[in-house]
Scaffold this motif. Structure first.
Motif, PDB file in Angstrom:
ATOM      1  N   PHE A  99      11.591   0.242  -0.572  1.00  0.00           N
ATOM      2  CA  PHE A  99      11.198  -0.311   0.722  1.00  0.00           C
ATOM      3  C   PHE A  99       9.927  -1.149   0.599  1.00  0.00           C
ATOM      4  O   PHE A  99       9.865  -2.304   1.062  1.00  0.00           O
ATOM      5  CB  PHE A  99      10.995   0.839   1.714  1.00  0.00           C
ATOM      6  CG  PHE A  99      10.505   0.411   3.068  1.00  0.00           C
ATOM      7  CD1 PHE A  99      11.307  -0.318   3.924  1.00  0.00           C
ATOM      8  CD2 PHE A  99       9.227   0.756   3.498  1.00  0.00           C
ATOM      9  CE1 PHE A  99      10.854  -0.709   5.180  1.00  0.00           C
ATOM     10  CE2 PHE A  99       8.767   0.378   4.744  1.00  0.00           C
ATOM     11  CZ  PHE A  99       9.580  -0.356   5.585  1.00  0.00           C
ATOM     12  N   GLY A 100       8.892  -0.587  -0.029  1.00  0.00           N
ATOM     13  CA  GLY A 100       7.632  -1.305  -0.151  1.00  0.00           C
ATOM     14  C   GLY A 100       7.727  -2.537  -1.027  1.00  0.00           C
ATOM     15  O   GLY A 100       6.968  -3.502  -0.852  1.00  0.00           O
TER      16      GLY A 100
ATOM     17  N   LEU B 190      12.993  10.467  -2.660  1.00  0.00           N
ATOM     18  CA  LEU B 190      12.134   9.993  -1.578  1.00  0.00           C
ATOM     19  C   LEU B 190      11.165   8.946  -2.101  1.00  0.00           C
ATOM     20  O   LEU B 190      10.983   7.877  -1.489  1.00  0.00           O
ATOM     21  CB  LEU B 190      11.365  11.158  -0.960  1.00  0.00           C
ATOM     22  CG  LEU B 190      10.278  10.803   0.058  1.00  0.00           C
ATOM     23  CD1 LEU B 190      10.888  10.126   1.281  1.00  0.00           C
ATOM     24  CD2 LEU B 190       9.489  12.037   0.470  1.00  0.00           C
ATOM     25  N   GLY B 191      10.534   9.241  -3.234  1.00  0.00           N
ATOM     26  CA  GLY B 191       9.596   8.283  -3.823  1.00  0.00           C
ATOM     27  C   GLY B 191      10.267   6.975  -4.195  1.00  0.00           C
ATOM     28  O   GLY B 191       9.724   5.894  -3.948  1.00  0.00           O
ATOM     29  N   ALA B 192      11.466   7.061  -4.784  1.00  0.00           N
ATOM     30  CA  ALA B 192      12.185   5.849  -5.150  1.00  0.00           C
ATOM     31  C   ALA B 192      12.537   5.024  -3.915  1.00  0.00           C
ATOM     32  O   ALA B 192      12.454   3.789  -3.927  1.00  0.00           O
ATOM     33  CB  ALA B 192      13.457   6.208  -5.927  1.00  0.00           C
ATOM     34  N   GLY B 193      12.932   5.699  -2.831  1.00  0.00           N
ATOM     35  CA  GLY B 193      13.242   4.992  -1.595  1.00  0.00           C
ATOM     36  C   GLY B 193      12.032   4.283  -1.014  1.00  0.00           C
ATOM     37  O   GLY B 193      12.126   3.138  -0.546  1.00  0.00           O
TER      38      GLY B 193
ATOM     39  N   ASN C  20      17.078 -11.403  -3.637  1.00  0.00           N
ATOM     40  CA  ASN C  20      17.171 -11.112  -5.068  1.00  0.00           C
ATOM     41  C   ASN C  20      16.627  -9.732  -5.412  1.00  0.00           C
ATOM     42  O   ASN C  20      17.118  -9.066  -6.319  1.00  0.00           O
ATOM     43  CB  ASN C  20      16.438 -12.186  -5.866  1.00  0.00           C
ATOM     44  CG  ASN C  20      17.196 -13.494  -5.907  1.00  0.00           C
ATOM     45  OD1 ASN C  20      18.376 -13.550  -5.574  1.00  0.00           O
ATOM     46  ND2 ASN C  20      16.529 -14.562  -6.323  1.00  0.00           N
ATOM     47  N   THR C  21      15.598  -9.308  -4.684  1.00  0.00           N
ATOM     48  CA  THR C  21      15.056  -7.959  -4.897  1.00  0.00           C
ATOM     49  C   THR C  21      16.117  -6.906  -4.605  1.00  0.00           C
ATOM     50  O   THR C  21      16.305  -5.950  -5.370  1.00  0.00           O
ATOM     51  CB  THR C  21      13.825  -7.741  -4.001  1.00  0.00           C
ATOM     52  OG1 THR C  21      12.813  -8.694  -4.352  1.00  0.00           O
ATOM     53  CG2 THR C  21      13.274  -6.336  -4.156  1.00  0.00           C
ATOM     54  N   GLN C  22      16.832  -7.087  -3.520  1.00  0.00           N
ATOM     55  CA  GLN C  22      17.851  -6.113  -3.143  1.00  0.00           C
ATOM     56  C   GLN C  22      19.001  -6.084  -4.146  1.00  0.00           C
ATOM     57  O   GLN C  22      19.425  -5.017  -4.612  1.00  0.00           O
ATOM     58  CB  GLN C  22      18.387  -6.432  -1.744  1.00  0.00           C
ATOM     59  CG  GLN C  22      19.508  -5.537  -1.270  1.00  0.00           C
ATOM     60  CD  GLN C  22      19.068  -4.103  -0.996  1.00  0.00           C
ATOM     61  OE1 GLN C  22      17.880  -3.816  -0.876  1.00  0.00           O
ATOM     62  NE2 GLN C  22      20.029  -3.190  -0.906  1.00  0.00           N
TER      63      GLN C  22
ATOM     64  N   MET D  15       0.829  -1.203   0.000  1.00  0.00           N
ATOM     65  CA  MET D  15       0.000   0.000   0.000  1.00  0.00           C
ATOM     66  C   MET D  15       0.867   1.257   0.000  1.00  0.00           C
ATOM     67  O   MET D  15       0.585   2.245  -0.691  1.00  0.00           O
ATOM     68  CB  MET D  15      -0.927  -0.011   1.221  1.00  0.00           C
ATOM     69  CG  MET D  15      -1.848   1.197   1.331  1.00  0.00           C
ATOM     70  SD  MET D  15      -1.040   2.558   2.252  1.00  0.00           S
ATOM     71  CE  MET D  15      -2.153   3.895   1.876  1.00  0.00           C
ATOM     72  N   LEU D  16       1.965   1.238   0.767  1.00  0.00           N
ATOM     73  CA  LEU D  16       2.857   2.395   0.852  1.00  0.00           C
ATOM     74  C   LEU D  16       3.500   2.714  -0.496  1.00  0.00           C
ATOM     75  O   LEU D  16       3.897   3.854  -0.748  1.00  0.00           O
ATOM     76  CB  LEU D  16       3.940   2.128   1.903  1.00  0.00           C
ATOM     77  CG  LEU D  16       4.914   3.276   2.199  1.00  0.00           C
ATOM     78  CD1 LEU D  16       4.174   4.456   2.818  1.00  0.00           C
ATOM     79  CD2 LEU D  16       6.025   2.795   3.124  1.00  0.00           C
ATOM     80  N   MET D  17       3.585   1.727  -1.369  1.00  0.00           N
ATOM     81  CA  MET D  17       4.196   1.956  -2.673  1.00  0.00           C
ATOM     82  C   MET D  17       3.422   2.958  -3.516  1.00  0.00           C
ATOM     83  O   MET D  17       4.016   3.676  -4.330  1.00  0.00           O
ATOM     84  CB  MET D  17       4.337   0.636  -3.432  1.00  0.00           C
ATOM     85  CG  MET D  17       5.346  -0.322  -2.825  1.00  0.00           C
ATOM     86  SD  MET D  17       5.284  -1.955  -3.601  1.00  0.00           S
ATOM     87  CE  MET D  17       5.848  -1.562  -5.261  1.00  0.00           C
ATOM     88  N   THR D  18       2.112   3.024  -3.353  1.00  0.00           N
ATOM     89  CA  THR D  18       1.329   3.958  -4.174  1.00  0.00           C
ATOM     90  C   THR D  18       1.605   5.412  -3.788  1.00  0.00           C
ATOM     91  O   THR D  18       1.870   6.233  -4.672  1.00  0.00           O
ATOM     92  CB  THR D  18      -0.167   3.616  -4.093  1.00  0.00           C
ATOM     93  OG1 THR D  18      -0.373   2.301  -4.634  1.00  0.00           O
ATOM     94  CG2 THR D  18      -0.993   4.612  -4.898  1.00  0.00           C
ATOM     95  N   PRO D  19       1.594   5.797  -2.504  1.00  0.00           N
ATOM     96  CA  PRO D  19       2.073   7.146  -2.168  1.00  0.00           C
ATOM     97  C   PRO D  19       3.531   7.357  -2.561  1.00  0.00           C
ATOM     98  O   PRO D  19       3.912   8.454  -2.978  1.00  0.00           O
ATOM     99  CB  PRO D  19       1.891   7.224  -0.645  1.00  0.00           C
ATOM    100  CG  PRO D  19       0.833   6.227  -0.338  1.00  0.00           C
ATOM    101  CD  PRO D  19       1.016   5.120  -1.325  1.00  0.00           C
ATOM    102  N   GLY D  20       4.364   6.311  -2.442  1.00  0.00           N
ATOM    103  CA  GLY D  20       5.751   6.429  -2.893  1.00  0.00           C
ATOM    104  C   GLY D  20       5.827   6.728  -4.370  1.00  0.00           C
ATOM    105  O   GLY D  20       6.619   7.573  -4.821  1.00  0.00           O
ATOM    106  N   LEU D  21       5.012   6.055  -5.158  1.00  0.00           N
ATOM    107  CA  LEU D  21       4.944   6.326  -6.594  1.00  0.00           C
ATOM    108  C   LEU D  21       4.475   7.750  -6.859  1.00  0.00           C
ATOM    109  O   LEU D  21       4.977   8.423  -7.775  1.00  0.00           O
ATOM    110  CB  LEU D  21       4.001   5.325  -7.267  1.00  0.00           C
ATOM    111  CG  LEU D  21       3.839   5.463  -8.774  1.00  0.00           C
ATOM    112  CD1 LEU D  21       5.098   4.993  -9.495  1.00  0.00           C
ATOM    113  CD2 LEU D  21       2.620   4.671  -9.261  1.00  0.00           C
TER     114      LEU D  21
END
Length: 448
Positions: free
Chosen positions: A224-225, A217-220, A248-250, A31-37
């Motif tokens: 994270f998400g 900030l958004g990329a971070g 693998n994601t990292q 969910m946090l990824m959408t505000p991050g985007l």
């Protein structure tokens, strides 16, 4: 007398508090990824469009959530019908689901699986919005989002992940959304921008990001998400596959960022913050379908290849003349295609499944399956998205007027601006032309 033979039935899965809690945390991360985007995209546009860009992502949390509860979950994960769509009346409104009813042989409740997949559905149309910056009516975008998830995302999610879906049954590997999310969104973005056209001043006026700190900030937040997005897609943490996907994601993201920066340095002579952020996202996209089938060394190779190819791809819009404002096609479509196809090369056969890629003795079989999945989703999303945009453009109109676009879509569509430059705090805009009043200390000195 022969001894009695006792047959032990396979034990039914039991609800796992640990896996349930893990998946709820992963759902919150996605969910946090959408505000991050929203921050990522919002920083990449000019000041006059930044609020609109934030809202185009944020509104998806409202629209898609309601549609998912009403019928989206049923269409995507209900009982299969013809390998193309699902439907289960118990899932309509999420009204017929027991509190502790488990999801399809897993140890988590159906409610938990439904909310985890909801967050995937939310972010996918938000990804499209970056290609349309500066020029789309917000009301048209709201309507497009609702229609698109209903006609494109929900069916494609069933194809790829739903029991009975034709790509799922074929054996196409998409661990966490390379086809269903990224190729789907990237192809849709291309379809829409081919219909609505270019921004005013494309290839003529400077259209630089107004806030690179917001982009970083958004990329971070996305990075994270994405751990929840990817590691959570195994729906548990009992056998180590989720842990491999986390690693693998990292490493793929790191490799992609470095590859993008290296390309920038050779091609343009600089290491840019925008390049670092974009490279990281390209790596996240590419490892999403492939990270559950490869080793960490394979993930490094996949990330590096994706970083390089996506960095090269973002310039294609200038060569071919399509205005992909924030490089959704160059990063999400190309990155999704690269990551999905590379499964056919780097799958080890020892992580999420026994399918092996070309480099591990599996021949071309898995690569062929991946190619079918890639191009089926790409073609379907491209065509249907273009048709939706065409119909909306001919009825209610997709674009704001040229004058409104030039003056700023934030003020026109939202009656707001991102920054108030008229207040106090320094600068010519904040100064009064009147003489300042003397301070009390200065007044005492004068009286003396």
């Amino acid at each position: 007398m022969a001894p009695a033979i006792t047959t032990l039935a396979a034990e039914a899965p039991q609800l796992s508090a640990a896996n349930t809690g893990f998946m709820l945390i992963c759902s919150a991360l996605v969910m946090l990824m959408t505000p991050g985007l929203a921050f990522f995209y919002g920083g990449m546009v000019r000041v006059k469009s930044s609020l609109n860009m934030l809202m185009m992502s944020f509104i998806s949390l409202g629209i898609v959530t309601i549609l998912w509860v009403l019928y989206g979950f049923s269409l995507a994960f209900g009982t299969d019908s013809g390998s193309l769509i699902g439907w289960s009346s118990d899932y309509v409104g999420l009204s017929g689901i027991g509190l502790t009813e488990l999801w399809d042989g897993y140890t988590i409740p159906v409610y938990v699986f439904a909310v985890f997949q909801l967050m995937f559905a939310v972010i996918t149309p938000a990804l499209i919005s970056g290609a349309l910056a500066d020029r789309v009516k917000f009301s048209a975008w709201v309507l497009f989002t609702g229609l698109w998830v209903s006609l494109v995302y929900f069916p494609v999610a069933h194809w790829v992940w739903g029991a009975g879906g034709w790509l799922f049954e074929m054996g196409v590997i998409d661990f966490a959304g390379g086809t269903a999310v990224h190729i789907n969104a990237g192809a849709a973005a291309l379809g829409v921008i081919l219909v609505i056209g270019k921004r005013v001043g494309f290839k003529k006026d400077p259209m630089r990001p107004h806030s690179l700190p917001l982009v970083m900030l958004g990329a971070g937040l996305l990075w994270f998400g994405w751990f929840g997005f990817n590691a959570g897609s195994w729906l548990g943490n009992d056998d180590g596959v989720g842990a491999v996907m986390f690693v693998n994601t990292q490493v793929a993201t790191a490799a992609a960022m470095l590859a993008w920066l290296a390309y920038e340095k050779v091609r343009h002579g600089s290491f840019t913050t925008l390049g670092a952020a974009s490279g990281a996202v390209a790596g996240l996209v590419a490892i999403t379908p492939s990270g559950g089938s490869c080793s960490p060394l394979g993930a490094i190779a996949i990330g590096a290849i994706a970083g390089l190819l996506c960095a090269m791809a973002v310039g294609l819009k200038y060569r071919f003349g399509y205005d992909d404002s924030l490089d959704v096609v160059g990063v999400h479509l190309v990155g999704g295609v690269v990551g999905s196809l590379l499964v056919g090369f780097f799958a080890t056969g020892g992580v999420q499944s026994d399918a092996k890629g070309l480099f591990y003795g599996g021949g071309l079989e898995q690569l062929g399956k991946q190619a079918i999945g890639v191009f089926a989703v790409l073609a379907y999303s491209l065509v249907v998205s273009a048709l939706l945009a065409f119909l909306l453009d001919k009825t209610i109109g997709m674009r704001v007027t040229e004058d409104d676009e030039v003056s700023g879509i934030d003020q026109v569509e939202h009656a707001e601006t991102a920054y108030d430059f008229s207040g106090a705090g320094g600068g010519a805009a904040g100064r009064s032309t009147a003489a300042p009043a003397p301070s009390p200390l200065a007044a005492k000195k004068v009286d003396a």
